[in-house]
Motif scaffolding. Structure first.
Motif, PDB file in Angstrom:
ATOM      1  N   PHE A 105       1.105   3.410  -9.776  1.00 48.65           N
ATOM      2  CA  PHE A 105       1.632   4.674 -10.289  1.00 48.65           C
ATOM      3  C   PHE A 105       3.119   4.871  -9.999  1.00 48.65           C
ATOM      4  N   LEU A 106       3.610   4.296  -8.889  1.00 47.41           N
ATOM      5  CA  LEU A 106       5.007   4.507  -8.514  1.00 47.41           C
ATOM      6  C   LEU A 106       5.800   3.211  -8.398  1.00 47.41           C
ATOM      7  N   GLY A 107       5.128   2.055  -8.365  1.00 48.78           N
ATOM      8  CA  GLY A 107       5.818   0.779  -8.317  1.00 48.78           C
ATOM      9  C   GLY A 107       5.848   0.157  -6.933  1.00 48.78           C
ATOM     10  N   PRO A 108       6.269  -1.117  -6.852  1.00 52.44           N
ATOM     11  CA  PRO A 108       6.281  -1.854  -5.584  1.00 52.44           C
ATOM     12  C   PRO A 108       7.158  -1.216  -4.518  1.00 52.44           C
ATOM     13  N   GLY A 120       4.005   0.267  11.018  1.00 54.02           N
ATOM     14  CA  GLY A 120       4.747   0.586  12.228  1.00 54.02           C
ATOM     15  C   GLY A 120       4.021   1.592  13.090  1.00 54.02           C
ATOM     16  N   ARG A 121       3.429   2.616  12.450  1.00 53.64           N
ATOM     17  CA  ARG A 121       2.681   3.630  13.197  1.00 53.64           C
ATOM     18  C   ARG A 121       1.443   3.013  13.857  1.00 53.64           C
ATOM     19  N   GLU A 122       0.745   2.156  13.123  1.00 54.71           N
ATOM     20  CA  GLU A 122      -0.486   1.575  13.655  1.00 54.71           C
ATOM     21  C   GLU A 122      -0.229   0.637  14.831  1.00 54.71           C
ATOM     22  N   HIS A 123       0.847  -0.153  14.764  1.00 52.82           N
ATOM     23  CA  HIS A 123       1.088  -1.175  15.784  1.00 52.82           C
ATOM     24  C   HIS A 123       2.096  -0.747  16.845  1.00 52.82           C
ATOM     25  N   GLY A 124       2.698   0.417  16.693  1.00 56.78           N
ATOM     26  CA  GLY A 124       3.659   0.869  17.674  1.00 56.78           C
ATOM     27  C   GLY A 124       4.903   0.011  17.728  1.00 56.78           C
ATOM     28  N   ILE A 125       5.284  -0.552  16.590  1.00 57.64           N
ATOM     29  CA  ILE A 125       6.471  -1.401  16.479  1.00 57.64           C
ATOM     30  C   ILE A 125       7.465  -0.727  15.538  1.00 57.64           C
ATOM     31  N   LYS A 126       8.729  -0.756  15.900  1.00 61.43           N
ATOM     32  CA  LYS A 126       9.754  -0.163  15.054  1.00 61.43           C
ATOM     33  C   LYS A 126       9.878  -0.974  13.767  1.00 61.43           C
ATOM     34  N   ALA A 127       9.524  -0.378  12.654  1.00 63.53           N
ATOM     35  CA  ALA A 127       9.525  -1.072  11.363  1.00 63.53           C
ATOM     36  C   ALA A 127      10.417  -0.318  10.388  1.00 63.53           C
ATOM     37  N   ARG A 128      11.313  -1.034   9.726  1.00 66.72           N
ATOM     38  CA  ARG A 128      12.246  -0.445   8.771  1.00 66.72           C
ATOM     39  C   ARG A 128      12.099  -1.127   7.415  1.00 66.72           C
ATOM     40  N   ALA A 129      12.307  -0.351   6.364  1.00 63.86           N
ATOM     41  CA  ALA A 129      12.286  -0.878   4.997  1.00 63.86           C
ATOM     42  C   ALA A 129      13.641  -0.634   4.352  1.00 63.86           C
ATOM     43  N   SER A 130      14.263  -1.683   3.844  1.00 65.75           N
ATOM     44  CA  SER A 130      15.517  -1.587   3.104  1.00 65.75           C
ATOM     45  C   SER A 130      15.208  -1.945   1.657  1.00 65.75           C
ATOM     46  N   LEU A 131      15.292  -0.956   0.776  1.00 68.40           N
ATOM     47  CA  LEU A 131      14.842  -1.117  -0.601  1.00 68.40           C
ATOM     48  C   LEU A 131      15.940  -0.705  -1.580  1.00 68.40           C
ATOM     49  N   PRO A 132      15.883  -1.193  -2.817  1.00 69.25           N
ATOM     50  CA  PRO A 132      16.885  -0.800  -3.823  1.00 69.25           C
ATOM     51  C   PRO A 132      16.864   0.700  -4.070  1.00 69.25           C
ATOM     52  N   ASP A 133      18.008   1.246  -4.431  1.00 70.52           N
ATOM     53  CA  ASP A 133      18.072   2.672  -4.723  1.00 70.52           C
ATOM     54  C   ASP A 133      17.211   3.027  -5.930  1.00 70.52           C
ATOM     55  N   ASP A 134      17.278   2.202  -6.959  1.00 65.57           N
ATOM     56  CA  ASP A 134      16.471   2.427  -8.160  1.00 65.57           C
ATOM     57  C   ASP A 134      15.201   1.590  -8.091  1.00 65.57           C
ATOM     58  N   GLU A 165      10.727  -5.145  16.802  1.00 71.48           N
ATOM     59  CA  GLU A 165      11.359  -4.601  15.606  1.00 71.48           C
ATOM     60  C   GLU A 165      11.107  -5.525  14.419  1.00 71.48           C
ATOM     61  N   VAL A 166      10.858  -4.918  13.267  1.00 68.62           N
ATOM     62  CA  VAL A 166      10.616  -5.678  12.039  1.00 68.62           C
ATOM     63  C   VAL A 166      11.356  -5.002  10.889  1.00 68.62           C
ATOM     64  N   ASP A 167      12.005  -5.802  10.072  1.00 66.44           N
ATOM     65  CA  ASP A 167      12.686  -5.302   8.877  1.00 66.44           C
ATOM     66  C   ASP A 167      12.059  -5.928   7.636  1.00 66.44           C
ATOM     67  N   VAL A 168      11.799  -5.093   6.647  1.00 66.13           N
ATOM     68  CA  VAL A 168      11.316  -5.554   5.338  1.00 66.13           C
ATOM     69  C   VAL A 168      12.406  -5.214   4.328  1.00 66.13           C
ATOM     70  N   ILE A 169      12.960  -6.233   3.688  1.00 66.53           N
ATOM     71  CA  ILE A 169      14.129  -6.062   2.825  1.00 66.53           C
ATOM     72  C   ILE A 169      13.807  -6.570   1.421  1.00 66.53           C
ATOM     73  N   LEU A 170      14.003  -5.714   0.439  1.00 65.85           N
ATOM     74  CA  LEU A 170      13.820  -6.100  -0.958  1.00 65.85           C
ATOM     75  C   LEU A 170      15.158  -6.019  -1.671  1.00 65.85           C
ATOM     76  N   ASP A 171      15.629  -7.157  -2.148  1.00 64.60           N
ATOM     77  CA  ASP A 171      16.871  -7.226  -2.925  1.00 64.60           C
ATOM     78  C   ASP A 171      16.535  -7.616  -4.361  1.00 64.60           C
ATOM     79  N   ASP A 172      17.279  -7.068  -5.308  1.00 70.95           N
ATOM     80  CA  ASP A 172      17.038  -7.367  -6.719  1.00 70.95           C
ATOM     81  C   ASP A 172      18.386  -7.349  -7.440  1.00 70.95           C
ATOM     82  N   ASP A 173      18.774  -8.498  -8.006  1.00 73.42           N
ATOM     83  CA  ASP A 173      20.043  -8.577  -8.723  1.00 73.42           C
ATOM     84  C   ASP A 173      19.861  -8.548 -10.235  1.00 73.42           C
ATOM     85  N   GLY A 174      18.666  -8.214 -10.675  1.00 73.88           N
ATOM     86  CA  GLY A 174      18.385  -8.163 -12.108  1.00 73.88           C
ATOM     87  C   GLY A 174      17.819  -9.456 -12.656  1.00 73.88           C
TER      88      GLY A 174
END
Length: 235
Positions: A105-108, A120-134, A165-174
């Motif tokens: 309904f909202l996309g990946p 992050g909440r379940e495992h008590g680990i600092k988890a960050r998501a870096s995602l495209p603006d659009d 700490e864990v980072d999840v990063i999604l990059d998209d150049d088209g």
């Protein structure tokens, strides 16, 4: 006359290995698509039947509790309500594990963001998501595969990396999408590539290959481990 033992089947001399590999790839694609659809349908049934029933029971119990006068009875009703709330939360987590409705309904982007917060909440680990603006445009198969990559990376970080700490990063150049899950744990070591032979990562690699992409596992830029998937936007 004694019958001879059956001989094992073997490929014929005329069978093309490349053609055989293509057939296996096609079969794997069909199996993963069926598997994903079964998970989606099961999550939907859990939501529509069990989830709705538990919510209705909670409302009925609340109405009943409002008419109870004696404190022991009110305490027992409160315990029952808490038990129902626990069941509802467990059912919600099961649905999310099977299939994230936000993916459809909202996309990946939204699905990955929710996954990271919940994990992050379940495992008590600092988890960050870096995602495209659009919200980038992906086919359903691409969206599912990116989400499965994020799930597998987080699963491995929780099980093996000893990360804080864990980072999840999604990059998209088209032209291509690149999803990376990196942690600050103990690192993949020299045999990082061999880790792709374990079942979860191996299946992930085959999912990516089916879409013309690739998966790599190795040390992160500042230590730890980095799982990276690259998918072309047009396979």
């Amino acid at each position: 006359m004694k019958a001879s033992a059956p001989q094992p089947l073997s490929p014929t001399q005329d069978e093309d290995p490349a053609e055989r590999a293509a057939e296996l790839t096609e079969l794997l694609g069909h199996l993963t698509a069926c598997w994903d659809e079964e998970r989606r349908q099961l999550a939907r049934r859990l939501h529509d039947s069990l989830g709705s029933s538990m919510t209705a029971l909670t409302m009925h119990l609340g109405l009943l509790s409002s008419h109870l006068k004696e404190q022991p009875q009110r305490d027992r009703a409160a315990q029952m309500k808490q038990l129902l709330n626990n069941i509802i939360e467990t059912n919600r987590k099961m649905q999310l594990t099977l299939w994230n409705d936000k993916l459809e309904f909202l996309g990946p982007k939204a699905a990955i963001a929710e996954l990271v917060v919940e994990w992050g909440r379940e495992h008590g680990i600092k988890a960050r998501a870096s995602l495209p603006d659009d919200e980038p445009e992906y086919s359903r198969a691409q969206g599912v595969t990116l989400l499965r990559c994020a799930e597998e990376g987080l699963r491995n970080a929780a099980a093996h990396a000893q990360a804080t700490e864990v980072d999840v990063i999604l990059d998209d150049d088209g032209e291509q999408a690149m999803l990376t899950v990196r942690d600050n744990g103990i690192g993949a070591g020299e045999d990082a590539g061999n880790s792709l032979s374990c079942h979860g990562l191996r299946l992930l690699r085959e999912r990516a290959r089916l879409l013309g992409g690739s998966v790599t596992l190795g040390p992160g830029p500042e230590g730890g481990t980095a799982l990276t998937m690259i998918l072309p936007k047009q396979a």
